[in-house]
Motif scaffolding. Structure first.
Motif, PDB file in Angstrom:
ATOM      1  N   VAL A 159      -5.093  12.733   3.226  1.00  0.00           N
ATOM      2  CA  VAL A 159      -3.743  13.203   3.534  1.00  0.00           C
ATOM      3  C   VAL A 159      -3.019  12.187   4.411  1.00  0.00           C
ATOM      4  N   VAL A 160      -3.686  11.764   5.488  1.00  0.00           N
ATOM      5  CA  VAL A 160      -3.046  10.848   6.439  1.00  0.00           C
ATOM      6  C   VAL A 160      -2.651   9.539   5.751  1.00  0.00           C
ATOM      7  N   THR A 161      -3.543   9.015   4.876  1.00  0.00           N
ATOM      8  CA  THR A 161      -3.272   7.740   4.215  1.00  0.00           C
ATOM      9  C   THR A 161      -2.078   7.834   3.267  1.00  0.00           C
ATOM     10  N   VAL A 162      -2.062   8.886   2.433  1.00  0.00           N
ATOM     11  CA  VAL A 162      -0.977   9.016   1.459  1.00  0.00           C
ATOM     12  C   VAL A 162       0.335   9.357   2.164  1.00  0.00           C
ATOM     13  N   LYS A 163       0.256  10.187   3.200  1.00  0.00           N
ATOM     14  CA  LYS A 163       1.455  10.588   3.948  1.00  0.00           C
ATOM     15  C   LYS A 163       2.173   9.375   4.526  1.00  0.00           C
ATOM     16  N   ALA A 164       1.390   8.446   5.074  1.00  0.00           N
ATOM     17  CA  ALA A 164       1.987   7.263   5.701  1.00  0.00           C
ATOM     18  C   ALA A 164       2.861   6.521   4.693  1.00  0.00           C
ATOM     19  N   ARG A 165       2.439   6.503   3.427  1.00  0.00           N
ATOM     20  CA  ARG A 165       3.193   5.798   2.402  1.00  0.00           C
ATOM     21  C   ARG A 165       4.432   6.605   1.992  1.00  0.00           C
ATOM     22  N   LEU A 166       4.269   7.926   1.877  1.00  0.00           N
ATOM     23  CA  LEU A 166       5.367   8.778   1.413  1.00  0.00           C
ATOM     24  C   LEU A 166       6.520   8.819   2.405  1.00  0.00           C
ATOM     25  N   VAL A 167       6.195   8.690   3.696  1.00  0.00           N
ATOM     26  CA  VAL A 167       7.241   8.790   4.707  1.00  0.00           C
ATOM     27  C   VAL A 167       8.270   7.666   4.539  1.00  0.00           C
ATOM     28  N   GLY A 168       7.804   6.476   4.184  1.00  0.00           N
ATOM     29  CA  GLY A 168       8.731   5.363   4.032  1.00  0.00           C
ATOM     30  C   GLY A 168       9.282   5.238   2.614  1.00  0.00           C
ATOM     31  N   PHE A 169       9.263   6.317   1.874  1.00  0.00           N
ATOM     32  CA  PHE A 169       9.571   6.317   0.436  1.00  0.00           C
ATOM     33  C   PHE A 169      11.067   6.551   0.221  1.00  0.00           C
ATOM     34  N   ASP A 170      11.674   5.761  -0.653  1.00  0.00           N
ATOM     35  CA  ASP A 170      13.109   5.909  -0.914  1.00  0.00           C
ATOM     36  C   ASP A 170      13.345   7.001  -1.956  1.00  0.00           C
ATOM     37  N   LEU A 201      -4.884   4.655  -4.082  1.00  0.00           N
ATOM     38  CA  LEU A 201      -6.042   3.767  -4.207  1.00  0.00           C
ATOM     39  C   LEU A 201      -6.674   3.525  -2.829  1.00  0.00           C
ATOM     40  N   ALA A 202      -5.815   3.298  -1.828  1.00  0.00           N
ATOM     41  CA  ALA A 202      -6.326   3.080  -0.479  1.00  0.00           C
ATOM     42  C   ALA A 202      -7.087   4.312   0.010  1.00  0.00           C
ATOM     43  N   GLY A 257     -15.098  -7.377  -0.474  1.00  0.00           N
ATOM     44  CA  GLY A 257     -14.487  -7.883  -1.706  1.00  0.00           C
ATOM     45  C   GLY A 257     -13.337  -6.992  -2.159  1.00  0.00           C
ATOM     46  N   LEU A 258     -13.556  -5.660  -2.148  1.00  0.00           N
ATOM     47  CA  LEU A 258     -12.514  -4.723  -2.555  1.00  0.00           C
ATOM     48  C   LEU A 258     -11.309  -4.805  -1.619  1.00  0.00           C
ATOM     49  N   MET A 259     -11.588  -4.890  -0.302  1.00  0.00           N
ATOM     50  CA  MET A 259     -10.500  -4.976   0.680  1.00  0.00           C
ATOM     51  C   MET A 259      -9.652  -6.213   0.435  1.00  0.00           C
ATOM     52  N   VAL A 260     -10.330  -7.353   0.266  1.00  0.00           N
ATOM     53  CA  VAL A 260      -9.606  -8.616   0.081  1.00  0.00           C
ATOM     54  C   VAL A 260      -8.785  -8.548  -1.203  1.00  0.00           C
ATOM     55  N   THR A 261      -9.387  -8.020  -2.302  1.00  0.00           N
ATOM     56  CA  THR A 261      -8.660  -7.895  -3.557  1.00  0.00           C
ATOM     57  C   THR A 261      -7.421  -7.034  -3.364  1.00  0.00           C
ATOM     58  N   ASN A 262      -7.596  -5.909  -2.658  1.00  0.00           N
ATOM     59  CA  ASN A 262      -6.484  -4.996  -2.415  1.00  0.00           C
ATOM     60  C   ASN A 262      -5.349  -5.710  -1.681  1.00  0.00           C
ATOM     61  N   VAL A 263      -5.718  -6.473  -0.620  1.00  0.00           N
ATOM     62  CA  VAL A 263      -4.700  -7.202   0.152  1.00  0.00           C
ATOM     63  C   VAL A 263      -3.992  -8.225  -0.729  1.00  0.00           C
ATOM     64  N   LEU A 264      -4.778  -8.961  -1.532  1.00  0.00           N
ATOM     65  CA  LEU A 264      -4.180  -9.989  -2.396  1.00  0.00           C
ATOM     66  C   LEU A 264      -3.235  -9.370  -3.413  1.00  0.00           C
TER      67      LEU A 264
END
Lengths: 275, 285
Positions: A159-170, A201-202, A257-264
């Protein structure tokens, strides 16, 4: 005079900057030292039961990674639980996040509190209370009790992870889609979902990592089943085999590896203007 | 979707239902069962029955006061250490990290990618009696010739500090990173000394991160029993060790349940005392 002062100020600034940098290097050395030990000792060739002292280099621990009885089953159980728990918890958590950010409704404050509470409860209390529930309800401990517990403590993180993204959503993007004739479901599928996909995904990755690493809550609710952390705990008492370091190293490498791929990927999407 | 159109007010509740029901059933209801169990009396052989036995709580505090105090003490020291150790690094990454910020943050969370138990076992190796650290300290006469690190309070606190460090460093970084650099420049113009500018502007502005990091570190640390088990001796055992063994080895459920609630109460009291000290607006804001 002011030139001297200026020079002194600059020297001070330079020294200060480098002291901070030097300190940070030491800090990272401290942070990464145990990881280096874990990786190094996965190549150790211990003579006795205890894998504490460096004896010599060998590939054998990697070649015979499942040469310890019970290890393979423990890893399989951990993976199975982590995959299902992260999928279910992320699905449930995303829906809750959508409701919390998108809608004003009675009980919003209470819901926020319900999401926050498990995050601020010590794990041992989470594990112990579930244990008493299952004991009193006469539920047999095993796969299902572990799964239920893992989904429970993963939901709040999702919830916390997805919420953080939705708050800044246009929201105008969605309104535009609706104006163009899309119904709510089509708008969600075509506009909302792709935009919050990185957050989902995060959340999945985070839940997976938390689930596969969990010891305390699992310890209370596993019955006779053994997950990988429980296997480590059991073998720590009698001398942990180097194969444990092999699996620890493998998990570390895959996760980084997954973290780095995600960042890239995020950076590339950012450059293409997709974020 | 036609149904939802006609009942728009229902949509949020339908979205919430699965997650909230799950948390209700497997988080709230179990807490109720734990409370119920904590007031039972009886014995393992004859079974336990509910009897409003508040004495369980009294016994928990009386018999295990040392364990409770040790838990708060170890967790408190580890939290302060984590704050002091990671603040300069969070500051450095936030203000000097430049394009390396993301990589440096990845380093900070790297320990999380090694299984908790395995990294604690790695500390066992590092602090072991004939390990490099102990031998060096013997050499420097910091430790007496028979002095050791493993199975001491020092090792337990060091383990807790290490294991929860990212919980402290990340919120610190987030709050420092949000500070407008121009505010610090203005402060340096006004106060002349950089140190004073730091104390008057940067530090107060980073307080939300300090508070968040402190709570995220202290709460799990107070309930931890893994570090005390793997790095300490029985004299270093924390209340988590007792709760764990009462639940899973001695099956003395009422005692263990009441101790769980005393632990939660102790944590809440500590957090409230802390909130008073730093100002409540930092906690709620």
């Amino acid at each position: 005079m002011s030139g001297v002062m200026d020079l002194g100020g600059r020297a001070w600034a330079l020294a200060r900057r480098n002291v901070l940098a030097a300190y940070s290097v030491l800090f990272f050395a401290y942070l990464l030292l145990p990881i280096a030990i874990v990786i190094a000792f996965s190549f150790n060739n211990p003579t006795g039961r205890f894998n504490y002292v460096w004896q010599g280099f060998t590939w054998n621990n990697w070649r015979y990674w499942d040469g310890v009885p019970g290890l393979r089953g423990a890893i399989e159980l951990s993976l199975e639980i982590a995959v299902i728990a992260s999928l279910v918890a992320t699905a449930l958590g995303t829906l809750v996040a959508l409701a919390l950010v998108r809608y004003g409704f009675r009980g919003r404050g209470a819901t926020n509190l319900l999401i926050f509470l498990p995050l601020s409860t010590p794990e041992i209390v989470l594990g112990a209370s579930l244990l008493t529930l299952f004991l009193n309800a006469n539920v047999a401990f095993g796969f299902w009790t572990i799964l239920i517990a893992h989904i429970m403590f993963c939901i709040s993180f999702a919830v916390v992870t997805v919420k953080a993204r939705l708050v800044g959503f246009d929201r105008h993007l969605e309104e535009a889609a609706m104006d163009l004739g899309a119904n709510e479901w089509a708008t969600f599928q075509k506009v909302t979902l792709p935009l919050i996909a990185p957050a989902i995904l995060a959340a999945l990755l985070l839940c997976f990592a938390i689930s596969i690493d969990d010891f305390v809550v699992t310890y209370f609710n596993s019955g006779t089943r053994i997950t990988f952390p429980l296997f480590v705990w059991g073998s720590a008492r009698i001398g942990a085999p180097p194969q444990i370091n092999v699996i620890g190293t493998a998990i570390f490498v895959v996760a980084v590896g997954l973290m780095v791929t995600n960042v890239l990927v995020q950076n590339r999407r950012g450059k293409r203007g997709l974020v | 979707m036609g149904f939802l159109h006609r009942h728009r007010g229902l949509t949020p509740y339908l979205l919430l239902a699965p997650g909230v029901v799950w948390l209700g059933l497997f988080f709230l209801v179990p807490l109720g069962f734990l409370a119920y169990q904590s007031l039972e009396s009886g014995s393992i052989d004859f079974g336990y029955a509910f009897s409003w036995s508040w004495g369980n709580y009294w016994n928990a505090i009386r018999n295990y006061r040392g364990h409770f105090e040790r838990s708060l003490e170890y967790a408190g020291i580890a939290t302060v250490l984590a704050l002091v150790v990671s603040y300069p690094v969070a500051y450095w990454i936030a203000f000097r990290g430049g394009r390396w910020k993301n990589l440096l943050l990845l380093f900070i969370v790297a320990p999380f990618f090694v299984t908790y138990l395995i990294r604690t076992l790695a500390w066992q190796t590092i602090l072991a009696d004939h390990g490099l650290v102990v031998r060096t300290l013997h050499h420097l006469h910091v430790l007496g010739s028979t002095g050791r690190l493993l199975n001491t309070a020092t090792a337990v606190v060091a383990g807790i500090t290490y294991n929860f460090l990212p919980f402290m460093a990340l919120p610190l970084y987030v709050s420092l990173e949000q500070i407008d650099g121009r505010l610090i420049e203005a402060a340096e113009d006004l106060y002349a000394s950089r140190w004073k500018a730091f104390l008057r502007v940067t530090l107060p502005l980073s307080l939300p991160g300090v508070v968040a990091g402190t709570l995220l570190t202290f709460i799990p640390a107070a309930g931890d029993f893994i570090n005390a088990q793997l790095l300490g001796s029985p004299t270093n055992h924390m209340i988590g060790n007792v709760i764990q063994s009462k639940f899973l080895e001695l099956t003395d459920y009422p005692a263990a349940a009441s101790m769980s609630f005393v632990l939660m109460a102790a944590i809440i009291v500590a957090v409230l005392a802390y909130a008073r000290a730093v100002g409540t607006e930092q906690l709620t804001g």
